[in-house]
Design an enzyme around this catalytic site. Sequence first.
Site, PDB file in Angstrom:
ATOM      1  N   GLY A  16       0.840  -1.202   0.000  1.00 46.13           N
ATOM      2  CA  GLY A  16       0.000   0.000   0.000  1.00 46.13           C
ATOM      3  C   GLY A  16       0.866   1.239   0.000  1.00 46.13           C
ATOM      4  O   GLY A  16       1.999   1.214  -0.473  1.00 46.13           O
ATOM      5  N   SER A  17       0.332   2.301   0.568  1.00 47.35           N
ATOM      6  CA  SER A  17       1.023   3.585   0.504  1.00 47.35           C
ATOM      7  C   SER A  17       2.128   3.687   1.559  1.00 47.35           C
ATOM      8  O   SER A  17       2.125   2.950   2.550  1.00 47.35           O
ATOM      9  CB  SER A  17       0.013   4.711   0.717  1.00 47.35           C
ATOM     10  OG  SER A  17      -0.551   4.590   1.995  1.00 47.35           O
ATOM     11  N   GLU A  56       5.562  -3.467   1.034  1.00 42.63           N
ATOM     12  CA  GLU A  56       5.788  -3.027  -0.349  1.00 42.63           C
ATOM     13  C   GLU A  56       4.990  -1.743  -0.522  1.00 42.63           C
ATOM     14  O   GLU A  56       3.777  -1.744  -0.329  1.00 42.63           O
ATOM     15  CB  GLU A  56       5.307  -4.085  -1.359  1.00 42.63           C
ATOM     16  CG  GLU A  56       6.130  -5.348  -1.376  1.00 42.63           C
ATOM     17  CD  GLU A  56       7.567  -5.141  -1.825  1.00 42.63           C
ATOM     18  OE1 GLU A  56       7.887  -4.082  -2.403  1.00 42.63           O
ATOM     19  OE2 GLU A  56       8.387  -6.028  -1.570  1.00 42.63           O
ATOM     20  N   CYS A 116       2.282   0.380  -8.950  1.00 43.34           N
ATOM     21  CA  CYS A 116       3.418   0.833  -8.144  1.00 43.34           C
ATOM     22  C   CYS A 116       4.697   0.822  -8.973  1.00 43.34           C
ATOM     23  O   CYS A 116       5.641   1.533  -8.675  1.00 43.34           O
ATOM     24  CB  CYS A 116       3.572  -0.037  -6.916  1.00 43.34           C
ATOM     25  SG  CYS A 116       3.482  -1.778  -7.317  1.00 43.34           S
ATOM     26  N   GLN A 153      -9.104   9.593  -5.852  1.00 46.55           N
ATOM     27  CA  GLN A 153      -7.858   9.449  -6.605  1.00 46.55           C
ATOM     28  C   GLN A 153      -7.846  10.410  -7.794  1.00 46.55           C
ATOM     29  O   GLN A 153      -6.808  11.002  -8.120  1.00 46.55           O
ATOM     30  CB  GLN A 153      -7.686   7.998  -7.076  1.00 46.55           C
ATOM     31  CG  GLN A 153      -6.391   7.733  -7.814  1.00 46.55           C
ATOM     32  CD  GLN A 153      -5.139   7.917  -6.962  1.00 46.55           C
ATOM     33  OE1 GLN A 153      -5.051   7.415  -5.857  1.00 46.55           O
ATOM     34  NE2 GLN A 153      -4.161   8.678  -7.467  1.00 46.55           N
TER      35      GLN A 153
HETATM   36  P1  NAD Z   1      -3.350   2.412   1.431  1.00 47.35           P
HETATM   37  O1  NAD Z   1      -2.060   2.469   2.158  1.00 47.35           O
HETATM   38  O2  NAD Z   1      -4.311   3.504   1.592  1.00 47.35           O
HETATM   39  O3  NAD Z   1      -4.144   1.082   1.847  1.00 47.35           O
HETATM   40  C1  NAD Z   1      -3.572  -0.194   1.743  1.00 47.35           C
HETATM   41  C2  NAD Z   1      -4.278  -1.128   2.705  1.00 47.35           C
HETATM   42  O4  NAD Z   1      -3.983  -0.739   4.044  1.00 47.35           O
HETATM   43  C3  NAD Z   1      -5.795  -1.119   2.571  1.00 47.35           C
HETATM   44  O5  NAD Z   1      -6.290  -2.426   2.714  1.00 47.35           O
HETATM   45  C4  NAD Z   1      -6.205  -0.248   3.763  1.00 47.35           C
HETATM   46  O6  NAD Z   1      -7.513  -0.506   4.198  1.00 47.35           O
HETATM   47  C5  NAD Z   1      -5.177  -0.670   4.793  1.00 47.35           C
HETATM   48  N1  NAD Z   1      -5.019   0.260   5.917  1.00 47.35           N
HETATM   49  C6  NAD Z   1      -5.208   1.602   5.921  1.00 47.35           C
HETATM   50  N2  NAD Z   1      -4.991   2.104   7.148  1.00 47.35           N
HETATM   51  C7  NAD Z   1      -4.606   1.069   7.950  1.00 47.35           C
HETATM   52  C8  NAD Z   1      -4.258   0.948   9.322  1.00 47.35           C
HETATM   53  N3  NAD Z   1      -4.219   1.985  10.138  1.00 47.35           N
HETATM   54  N4  NAD Z   1      -3.941  -0.272   9.776  1.00 47.35           N
HETATM   55  C9  NAD Z   1      -3.955  -1.338   8.978  1.00 47.35           C
HETATM   56  N5  NAD Z   1      -4.305  -1.298   7.683  1.00 47.35           N
HETATM   57  C10 NAD Z   1      -4.633  -0.108   7.161  1.00 47.35           C
HETATM   58  O7  NAD Z   1      -2.980   2.168  -0.106  1.00 47.35           O
HETATM   59  P2  NAD Z   1      -3.973   2.072  -1.355  1.00 47.35           P
HETATM   60  O8  NAD Z   1      -4.478   3.448  -1.616  1.00 47.35           O
HETATM   61  O9  NAD Z   1      -4.954   0.968  -1.201  1.00 47.35           O
HETATM   62  O10 NAD Z   1      -2.974   1.606  -2.511  1.00 47.35           O
HETATM   63  C11 NAD Z   1      -2.219   2.491  -3.276  1.00 47.35           C
HETATM   64  C12 NAD Z   1      -0.770   2.487  -2.816  1.00 47.35           C
HETATM   65  O11 NAD Z   1      -0.248   1.169  -2.847  1.00 47.35           O
HETATM   66  C13 NAD Z   1       0.157   3.285  -3.689  1.00 47.35           C
HETATM   67  O12 NAD Z   1       0.970   4.115  -2.907  1.00 47.35           O
HETATM   68  C14 NAD Z   1       1.001   2.247  -4.400  1.00 47.35           C
HETATM   69  O13 NAD Z   1       2.268   2.658  -4.800  1.00 47.35           O
HETATM   70  C15 NAD Z   1       1.052   1.164  -3.414  1.00 47.35           C
HETATM   71  N6  NAD Z   1       1.328  -0.135  -4.050  1.00 47.35           N
HETATM   72  C16 NAD Z   1       2.566  -0.679  -3.886  1.00 47.35           C
HETATM   73  C17 NAD Z   1       2.879  -1.898  -4.477  1.00 47.35           C
HETATM   74  C18 NAD Z   1       4.233  -2.509  -4.274  1.00 47.35           C
HETATM   75  O14 NAD Z   1       4.363  -3.710  -4.401  1.00 47.35           O
HETATM   76  N7  NAD Z   1       5.262  -1.756  -3.946  1.00 47.35           N
HETATM   77  C19 NAD Z   1       1.919  -2.567  -5.203  1.00 47.35           C
HETATM   78  C20 NAD Z   1       0.670  -1.986  -5.368  1.00 47.35           C
HETATM   79  C21 NAD Z   1       0.388  -0.768  -4.756  1.00 47.35           C
END
Ligand code: NAD
Length: 479
Positions: free
Chosen positions: A223-224, A245, A279, A326
Amino acid sequence: MFKNLINGEWVAGARVSRNINPSDTRDLVGEYAQADAEQARAAIAAATQAQHAWGLSTPQQRFDILDAAGAEILARRNELGDLLAREEGKTLPEAIGEVARAGNIFKFFAGEALRVGGQVVPSVRAGVGVEVTREPVGVVGLITPWNFPIAIPAWKIAPALAYGNAVVLKPADLVPGSAWAIADILHRAGLPAGVFNLVMGRGSEVGQVLLDDKRVNAISFTGSVATGQRIAQACVARMAKLQLEMGGKNPMVVLDDADLDVAVAAAANSGFFSTGQRCTASSRLIVTEGIHDRFVAAMAGKMKTLVVGDARTKGTDIGPVVDEKQLAQDLEYIAIGKSEGAKLVAGGEALEKNADGAPGWYLRPALFTETTAQMRINREEIFGPVVSVIRAKNYEEALALANDTEFGLSAGIATTSLKHATHFKRHVQAGMVMVNLPTAGVDYHVPFGGRKGSSYGPREQGSHAAEFYTTVKTAYTQA
Ligand code: NAD
């Protein structure tokens, strides 16, 4: 209504979330149960209870279930691809490709379950034998983002189960449909109750429970960066194993000696396919002087041919942005780019409707030129179809610019020079390097991940996944 899977039972939630099609916001994909904190704890309890027996199951039992799941995913690739395109907005061919990748990942890790080995090592002491073996970590919490709704859950679930762990999956709120489909497939494939649990729900509630509960031995997160940092702090505080990641600001270098058609095809794919929401997307095109103007003209020409529209309509090249939030972020960065003095040479307009008149979150891919490395559009992850060109004097400056970032996930170079390609592969600071290929689009049987601010902990995928999903035991025997 699609329910959560807890201890082998389908369970209604405290709330319901509506899964909306970003290509046509009037279209409801489905209603999905949202678990609360108590249900998340019930899922962890079920996983804890089930893990011991699953960890002692035979490799053949694990192979059979993972192989059956992979076979069903592959057999249903068109149907599941349609669901994925409908809930996330990537084009149908991309979505079907992602589903096939998920199926192949399950098949690969079915085989890995049979290949778990160890070492027999001579001891430094006479009469003593040493064995090094791998054991499951225990209960793993998997937290996934919205941009690869089936492949990312698959590449975490399959190795977790193959190596004998029990799983609690919390998928992204925006795209529960594909994760639910995996849960349904695993359930019917005969996985014992509690070994795999699905808890759809809010990150701040359900996700937080996974982070804080001592019974969860490891967390794998994609995620982010901001969420990743919060997760790292929570895991380190209670010493849970951790794998992150996160984002990217991936460079693609185009040298004077590049094949122009190859460079433009790779750059357009890297920057704009999947609506730039990968990503591994390339948002920084670093182009040397001698080819700069020709490259920009060819990119602008290519962009005119890209059809923006409904993800499931034949001929669409670029689907919608995933949601309103987004889209607002993408438009904000386009405004920031303009205010920083970058020149918008193509695209960047939001479209309220597609060619059929359906309302959705559409954005024409945007290309900026005359940008500098210090601009925010070149430092911060935008996560949309917004790409900058940075001019470089020569290869050496291009490499320095490529590495001038906090991130290090993927990097690419377009060149016909073996010398520069070889040097770039060795010296670019990224986990994955592509020569004359898009920065995104990777194989399913080799390691995936980055360095610097992009990733933390062991690599995902391929045989390297064992580093995260197992723990090593060293046994000494006096014969
Ligand atoms: P996000 O970080 O907002 O959410 C990711 C996940 O984390 C979701 O399931 C969300 O519900 C959960 N989450 C949020 N707050 C949390 C908390 N306090 N505790 C536990 N879990 C929590 O990211 P997103 O908007 O879903 O995805 C986009 C991001 O993901 C982009 O920054 C992108 O670069 C990244 N990404 C990275 C890769 C990689 O492999 N490097 C792959 C795909 C996406």
